[in-house]
Write an enzyme that holds these catalytic residues in place. Sequence first.
Site, PDB file in Angstrom:
ATOM      1  N   HIS A   3      14.424  10.274   3.857  1.00 30.18           N
ATOM      2  CA  HIS A   3      14.483   8.880   3.425  1.00 30.18           C
ATOM      3  C   HIS A   3      15.727   8.185   4.003  1.00 30.18           C
ATOM      4  O   HIS A   3      15.641   7.098   4.565  1.00 30.18           O
ATOM      5  CB  HIS A   3      14.506   8.855   1.899  1.00 30.18           C
ATOM      6  N   LYS A  27       3.622   6.183  -8.025  1.00 26.56           N
ATOM      7  CA  LYS A  27       4.260   5.123  -7.217  1.00 26.56           C
ATOM      8  C   LYS A  27       4.261   5.537  -5.750  1.00 26.56           C
ATOM      9  O   LYS A  27       4.002   4.736  -4.854  1.00 26.56           O
ATOM     10  CB  LYS A  27       5.690   4.856  -7.720  1.00 26.56           C
ATOM     11  N   GLU A  82       9.260  -0.434   2.991  1.00 27.53           N
ATOM     12  CA  GLU A  82      10.045   0.779   2.678  1.00 27.53           C
ATOM     13  C   GLU A  82      10.107   1.700   3.898  1.00 27.53           C
ATOM     14  O   GLU A  82       9.075   2.119   4.426  1.00 27.53           O
ATOM     15  CB  GLU A  82       9.435   1.504   1.469  1.00 27.53           C
ATOM     16  N   ASP A 128      -6.513  -7.409  -2.305  1.00 18.23           N
ATOM     17  CA  ASP A 128      -5.681  -7.840  -3.429  1.00 18.23           C
ATOM     18  C   ASP A 128      -4.976  -6.620  -4.031  1.00 18.23           C
ATOM     19  O   ASP A 128      -5.558  -5.880  -4.818  1.00 18.23           O
ATOM     20  CB  ASP A 128      -6.611  -8.519  -4.455  1.00 18.23           C
TER      21      ASP A 128
HETATM   22  C1  MEV Z   1       9.586   6.591  -3.200  1.00 12.61           C
HETATM   23  O1  MEV Z   1       9.164   5.307  -2.779  1.00 12.61           O
HETATM   24  C2  MEV Z   1       8.413   7.420  -3.632  1.00 12.61           C
HETATM   25  C3  MEV Z   1       8.762   8.778  -4.234  1.00 12.61           C
HETATM   26  O2  MEV Z   1       9.669   8.622  -5.314  1.00 12.61           O
HETATM   27  C4  MEV Z   1       7.458   9.384  -4.712  1.00 12.61           C
HETATM   28  C5  MEV Z   1       7.613  10.643  -5.531  1.00 12.61           C
HETATM   29  O3  MEV Z   1       8.662  10.834  -6.167  1.00 12.61           O
HETATM   30  O4  MEV Z   1       6.637  11.414  -5.555  1.00 12.61           O
HETATM   31  C6  MEV Z   1       9.425   9.668  -3.222  1.00 12.61           C
END
Ligand code: MEV
Length: 440
Positions: free
Chosen positions: A393, A280, A85, A296
Site C-alpha cells: 500500500h 470494504k 485509492e 449507480d
Molecule cells: C483498504 O482500502 C482495504 C483493506 O482494508 C481491505 C481489508 O482489510 O481486507 C486492505
Amino acid sequence: MTDPILGFSKLSKQEKIDWVAEQYTHDPAQTKKLLLQYWNADTTLQKLHDEFIENTISNYYLPLGIAPNFLINDKLYAIPMAIEESSVVAAASKAAKFWLNRGGFKTKVLATEKIGQVHFMYSGNPEHLEAFFKNVKPKLIEEAKPLTANMEKRGGGISNIELRNKTSQLKDYYQLHCTFETLDAMGANFINSCLEQFAKTFEVEAGKSPYFEKEEGQIEIVMSILSNYVPNCLVRAEVSCSINELTLSEAVSPEEFAEKMIRAVAIANVEPHRAVTHNKGIMNGIDAVVLATGNDFRAVEAGVHAYAAKEGNYRSLTHASLEDGIFKFWIELPLALGTIGGLTNLHPLVKLAMEILHKPSAEELMQIVAVAGLAQNFAAVSSLVTTGIQEGHMKMHLLNILNQLGATEIEKNKIVDYFKNHTVTHSSVVAEFNKLRGTR
Ligand code: MEV
C-alpha cells in the site's frame, strides 16, 4: 458570513462560479482558474458533462485504470476501474495474474429479479383488502401496459405483484411488493414509473370498489419506489486450485496459506468490525468497475451491505474452504446493474469501458464486477495474512506523498529507487526528500 442565495440554478455557469468563488473561497481568482483548468476544451463534451447534473461548475476527475489478465469463464478481460485509492488496480492485477494460470474465475448469475414497492396505509378489514387486491391485480398490470410494452417485447416486464400485510410491524401498513425483469437495464426508471402507475390505479379503483364499506375504502398511498435491496438479483464468482498450486508467498507454505485465508474469512464471518473492513476491500474492486461502467455505485453499496447483514449479523461476502486438497475462494452478492440506459449511452468513457469489456450484457457485467470484488478481497486478505498490507500500500502511496512534496521527475525516480529496499512511511519519505534536496 455568507448570505443565502435564491435562484442559484437560474444563474449562468460563469455567474455560479463567480458567486461560489467570491462567497466561499479565500482566493477567488485562483478558484476560478482552477475550476477552468478542469473544463474540457471540447465544448460539446463539456456541455454533455454540464448537463448530467444541476449547478455544474467544473468536472471532478478520478483516474481510470486497467487491470488486465482476468480470465473469466475461459474468456480474457482487461477490466477498467475508476478509483482514487493507489493500491487497488495493482492488487486486482496481481490477483488476476495469479489466477490466470490456475483456471481463472468461474462465475454464474443465480437470479436477476428486481424489486419495487408501493407502500400504503389501510385501516379496514384485511380480508376486504385481499379480495379487492385479487380483483384489481389484472387491472394494475393492464393499465401499466403502455409503460411495459417495450420491455415485454424484449422478454422482460412485470413478474409479479403481491399484497403484503405488514401491520404486525407498523399499524395499518401494507405494501404492493412487485417484482420485475429488466434485462440489460438497471431498471430504476422503468420500475418507478410502473410503481407510480400501480399506485394510481390502486387508489382510483379502491375509491369505487364494492369490496369496501364506504369508510373502509380509504387507501392512503405513502410512496412508490424501487428497492435497492435485491437479494434475488444474485451472482457468484469463484476461484479454486489444488493446494499445491497455492504458491503465493515464499514465506508461507501452501497449507499454511490456505489455513490463514480460511481463518481470516472465518473471523470476518463472526466479527462485524473486521467484516466491514473485509467487505470494504471487496467494494474497492466492485465500486471501481461499477463507476467505470456508469452504474449507480450508491445503489450497489446499499444493496450489498444489506445482503451482508441478511442473517441478522453483518458478515463476510466471501467464503473460503479446503476440501480434498482443493482450495476454493468465492463470493456471492446481489448486483443490480445495467449496460443500457442511464450514463451507459451518454458518457464517452463509459461507452469505451463497455467496449473494452466486450460490450457485456447486464448479466455478463454482474459477473465481471463480482470477479473484481473477489480478486480485490483475495489480494487484500492474502497480503494481510502474509506480509501485511502496508508494504504494498505504501509503495503505491509513495508517488502521492512525493507529489504532495512537489518532487520533480528526477527526484521521484531517485526516491522510488531508494524505497525499493526501504520501508515507506510518510516521515521516511519526507526525510529522504529533504536529504536529496539538501534542506536538512
Ligand atoms: C483498504 O482500502 C482495504 C483493506 O482494508 C481491505 C481489508 O482489510 O481486507 C486492505
